[in-house]
Design a protein around this motif. Sequence first.
Motif, short mmCIF file in Angstrom:
data_model
loop_
_atom_site.label_atom_id
_atom_site.label_comp_id
_atom_site.label_asym_id
_atom_site.label_seq_id
_atom_site.Cartn_x
_atom_site.Cartn_y
_atom_site.Cartn_z
N ASP A 97 0.83 -1.22 0.00
CA ASP A 97 0.00 0.00 0.00
C ASP A 97 0.86 1.26 0.00
O ASP A 97 0.52 2.25 -0.66
CB ASP A 97 -0.95 0.00 1.19
N ILE A 98 1.97 1.24 0.73
CA ILE A 98 2.87 2.40 0.74
C ILE A 98 3.49 2.61 -0.63
O ILE A 98 3.58 3.75 -1.12
CB ILE A 98 3.95 2.24 1.84
N ALA A 99 3.90 1.53 -1.28
CA ALA A 99 4.47 1.64 -2.63
C ALA A 99 3.44 2.20 -3.60
O ALA A 99 3.75 3.06 -4.45
CB ALA A 99 4.99 0.28 -3.10
N THR A 100 2.20 1.74 -3.49
CA THR A 100 1.13 2.23 -4.37
C THR A 100 0.87 3.71 -4.11
O THR A 100 0.72 4.50 -5.05
CB THR A 100 -0.15 1.40 -4.17
N ALA A 101 0.84 4.10 -2.86
CA ALA A 101 0.64 5.51 -2.51
C ALA A 101 1.80 6.36 -3.04
O ALA A 101 1.59 7.48 -3.52
CB ALA A 101 0.52 5.67 -1.00
N ALA A 102 3.01 5.83 -2.96
CA ALA A 102 4.18 6.57 -3.46
C ALA A 102 4.07 6.82 -4.95
O ALA A 102 4.43 7.90 -5.44
CB ALA A 102 5.46 5.82 -3.12
N THR A 103 3.57 5.84 -5.70
CA THR A 103 3.42 6.06 -7.15
C THR A 103 2.35 7.10 -7.43
O THR A 103 2.50 7.91 -8.35
CB THR A 103 3.10 4.75 -7.90
N ALA A 104 1.28 7.09 -6.64
CA ALA A 104 0.23 8.10 -6.83
C ALA A 104 0.76 9.49 -6.53
O ALA A 104 0.52 10.44 -7.29
CB ALA A 104 -0.97 7.78 -5.94
N LEU A 105 1.51 9.62 -5.45
CA LEU A 105 2.09 10.91 -5.09
C LEU A 105 3.10 11.38 -6.14
O LEU A 105 3.09 12.55 -6.55
CB LEU A 105 2.74 10.83 -3.71
N ALA A 106 3.95 10.48 -6.57
CA ALA A 106 4.94 10.83 -7.60
C ALA A 106 4.25 11.24 -8.89
O ALA A 106 4.66 12.20 -9.56
CB ALA A 106 5.89 9.66 -7.85
N THR A 107 3.18 10.55 -9.24
CA THR A 107 2.43 10.91 -10.45
C THR A 107 1.83 12.30 -10.30
O THR A 107 1.92 13.13 -11.23
CB THR A 107 1.31 9.87 -10.72
N ALA A 108 1.26 12.60 -9.14
CA ALA A 108 0.68 13.93 -8.91
C ALA A 108 1.74 15.02 -9.02
O ALA A 108 1.52 16.07 -9.64
CB ALA A 108 0.01 13.96 -7.55
N VAL A 109 2.91 14.78 -8.41
CA VAL A 109 3.99 15.78 -8.45
C VAL A 109 4.44 16.00 -9.89
O VAL A 109 4.62 17.15 -10.34
CB VAL A 109 5.17 15.34 -7.55
N LEU A 110 4.63 14.92 -10.63
CA LEU A 110 5.08 15.05 -12.02
C LEU A 110 4.02 15.70 -12.90
O LEU A 110 4.35 16.49 -13.80
CB LEU A 110 5.49 13.68 -12.57
N LEU A 111 2.75 15.38 -12.67
CA LEU A 111 1.68 16.05 -13.43
C LEU A 111 1.65 17.54 -13.13
O LEU A 111 1.47 18.36 -14.04
CB LEU A 111 0.33 15.42 -13.10
N HIS A 112 1.83 17.90 -11.86
CA HIS A 112 1.86 19.31 -11.48
C HIS A 112 2.99 20.04 -12.21
O HIS A 112 2.84 21.20 -12.59
CB HIS A 112 2.01 19.45 -9.97
N ALA A 113 4.09 19.36 -12.41
CA ALA A 113 5.24 19.95 -13.11
C ALA A 113 5.13 19.80 -14.63
O ALA A 113 6.05 20.16 -15.36
CB ALA A 113 6.53 19.29 -12.62
N ALA A 114 4.01 19.25 -15.12
CA ALA A 114 3.80 19.00 -16.55
C ALA A 114 4.92 18.14 -17.13
O ALA A 114 5.39 18.37 -18.23
CB ALA A 114 3.64 20.31 -17.33
N ASP A 115 5.32 17.15 -16.37
CA ASP A 115 6.43 16.27 -16.75
C ASP A 115 5.84 14.95 -17.29
O ASP A 115 5.10 14.26 -16.58
CB ASP A 115 7.30 16.00 -15.52
N ARG A 116 6.17 14.62 -18.53
CA ARG A 116 5.63 13.42 -19.16
C ARG A 116 6.09 12.13 -18.48
O ARG A 116 5.52 11.07 -18.70
CB ARG A 116 6.02 13.37 -20.63
N ARG A 117 7.10 12.22 -17.64
CA ARG A 117 7.53 11.02 -16.92
C ARG A 117 6.47 10.53 -15.95
O ARG A 117 6.57 9.42 -15.40
CB ARG A 117 8.85 11.27 -16.20
N ALA A 118 5.41 11.30 -15.76
CA ALA A 118 4.27 10.83 -14.97
C ALA A 118 3.68 9.57 -15.57
O ALA A 118 3.06 8.77 -14.87
CB ALA A 118 3.21 11.93 -14.86
N ALA A 119 3.89 9.36 -16.86
CA ALA A 119 3.43 8.12 -17.50
C ALA A 119 4.10 6.90 -16.86
O ALA A 119 3.48 5.85 -16.71
CB ALA A 119 3.73 8.15 -19.00
N LEU A 120 5.35 7.06 -16.47
CA LEU A 120 6.07 5.94 -15.85
C LEU A 120 5.52 5.63 -14.46
O LEU A 120 5.29 4.46 -14.12
CB LEU A 120 7.56 6.27 -15.76
N THR A 121 5.31 6.65 -13.67
CA THR A 121 4.81 6.42 -12.31
C THR A 121 3.35 5.96 -12.34
O THR A 121 2.94 5.14 -11.53
CB THR A 121 4.98 7.67 -11.43
#
Length: 141
Positions: free
Chosen positions: A60-84
Amino acid sequence: MTLLDERHVPAPPTTRRHRVAGVLAVAVAVVLLTTALGLQLWLPEVTVAQHWSLAWSGLDIATAATALATAVLLHAADRRAALTASAGAALLLLDAWFDVCTAAGTAYTLAVTEALVLELPLAALAIGLALRLVDPRELRR
């Protein structure tokens, strides 16, 4: 255009390194499928697991970390959010699989419900997001 657009499908790898990596990937798949068959045949149906709560909370922590990382990357308009987002989808699918496969009785009904209502739809949304992010113009929408 999306990842599935034929005009943007990358050419097959042609370097020696890519060919070797492809052969290794096939070898890994064969070994893992063979191992999976062996495990299915020889492991006991029921076992006691040490650190059960740590395993589940870690997932669950790993899954939450990917969600948080995706949110941060989306906020930065970073296409690497596709990876997370892709990693998060994989973890959600694993969570649903193991919830359903390890539950019994009332917990089984809850696991199936949680998989159908929460984990599988979220995984589908994450995969959809990842596919959209492959096209850089999608971030501007």
